[in-house]
Design a protein around this motif. Structure first.
Motif, short mmCIF file in Angstrom:
data_model
loop_
_atom_site.label_atom_id
_atom_site.label_comp_id
_atom_site.label_asym_id
_atom_site.label_seq_id
_atom_site.Cartn_x
_atom_site.Cartn_y
_atom_site.Cartn_z
N UNK A 35 26.01 12.71 82.27
CA UNK A 35 26.01 13.32 80.93
C UNK A 35 27.41 13.77 80.53
N UNK A 36 28.17 14.30 81.48
CA UNK A 36 29.53 14.73 81.19
C UNK A 36 30.40 13.53 80.87
N UNK A 37 30.24 12.45 81.62
CA UNK A 37 31.03 11.24 81.32
C UNK A 37 30.66 10.65 79.96
N UNK A 38 29.44 10.85 79.52
CA UNK A 38 29.07 10.40 78.17
C UNK A 38 29.85 11.18 77.12
N UNK A 39 30.14 12.44 77.39
CA UNK A 39 30.95 13.23 76.47
C UNK A 39 32.34 12.63 76.32
N UNK A 40 32.85 12.01 77.36
CA UNK A 40 34.14 11.32 77.32
C UNK A 40 34.03 9.94 76.69
N UNK A 41 32.80 9.43 76.57
CA UNK A 41 32.61 8.08 76.07
C UNK A 41 32.88 7.03 77.13
N UNK A 42 32.78 7.42 78.40
CA UNK A 42 33.06 6.51 79.51
C UNK A 42 31.74 5.95 80.04
N UNK A 43 31.34 4.81 79.46
CA UNK A 43 30.04 4.21 79.81
C UNK A 43 30.00 3.76 81.26
N UNK A 44 31.12 3.26 81.78
CA UNK A 44 31.12 2.76 83.17
C UNK A 44 30.87 3.90 84.16
N UNK A 45 31.49 5.04 83.93
CA UNK A 45 31.28 6.17 84.84
C UNK A 45 29.90 6.79 84.64
N UNK A 46 29.43 6.81 83.41
CA UNK A 46 28.06 7.28 83.18
C UNK A 46 27.08 6.36 83.90
N UNK A 79 25.32 0.97 80.06
CA UNK A 79 26.11 1.74 81.01
C UNK A 79 26.11 1.08 82.39
N UNK A 80 24.95 0.58 82.79
CA UNK A 80 24.85 -0.10 84.08
C UNK A 80 25.73 -1.35 84.09
N UNK A 81 25.70 -2.11 83.01
CA UNK A 81 26.53 -3.31 82.91
C UNK A 81 28.02 -2.94 82.95
N UNK A 82 28.40 -1.86 82.29
CA UNK A 82 29.80 -1.42 82.30
C UNK A 82 30.22 -1.00 83.71
N UNK A 83 29.33 -0.30 84.40
CA UNK A 83 29.61 0.08 85.80
C UNK A 83 29.78 -1.15 86.67
#
Length: 175
Positions: free
Chosen positions: A45-56, A70-74
């Protein structure tokens, strides 16, 4: 510090807009409690605040309701099963995951990593799957020798120019 106190601090950090501090506290908690899926969810949830889909996606990877994008980005960022294994920061048996879905995903990552490397790997033995140095490959986010050389050259040039300008200024004072 007890888990509940740290989570209270995370909530206070988020309420005050100190997102980096909340992220840092949650990363520490996930490191200390790798089996706690709720901590991983909070970190996502915190990484979503950054807009970092891969880390989310990284921190939601073990959840049943994970976001496909997000899973695909990771999976794109951590393209190798061994990089994913390292990124998931799991320790212990998969059975500690607490849910069947999480256990299945951990087994799948470990199995794919073992197949890629050609030998058994173990979550508790990072050396069993961290063979990047042997093959000259780098995990995402880890600088390599070439990057280090470029940075060193840039730093040398920057210092040289600065010292040259300073010396020229000192000489100009006495002319």
């Amino acid at each position: 510090m007890p888990l509940s106190d740290t989570l209270d601090r995370v909530d206070a950090d988020l309420a005050a807009g100190r997102v980096p501090m909340a992220r840092q506290r949650l990363r520490g908690l996930v490191s200390s409690f790798p089996y706690d899926l709720t901590l991983r969810r909070r970190l996502a949830e915190v990484y979503r605040l950054y807009g970092d889909a891969a880390e989310a996606g990284r921190w939601m990877y073990l959840e049943e309701d994970r976001d496909a994008d997000e899973t695909a980005a990771f999976e794109e960022r951590y393209g190798s099963p061994r990089w994913r294994m390292k990124a998931l920061a799991w320790r212990g048996a998969e059975a500690l995951a607490g849910t069947a879905v999480a256990e299945e995903r951990l087994v799948a990552v470990r199995t794919a990593c073992a197949a890629e490397l050609g030998h058994p790997v173990d979550w508790d033995d990072p050396a069993s799957y961290d063979e990047d140095a042997d093959e000259g490959h780098e995990a995402p986010g880890e600088g390599g020798r070439f990057t280090g050389v470029i940075v060193a050259i840039g730093a040398f040039l920057g210092v040289s120019v600065t010292v040259g300008i300073w010396i020229r200024g000192v000489i100009a004072l006495f002319e």
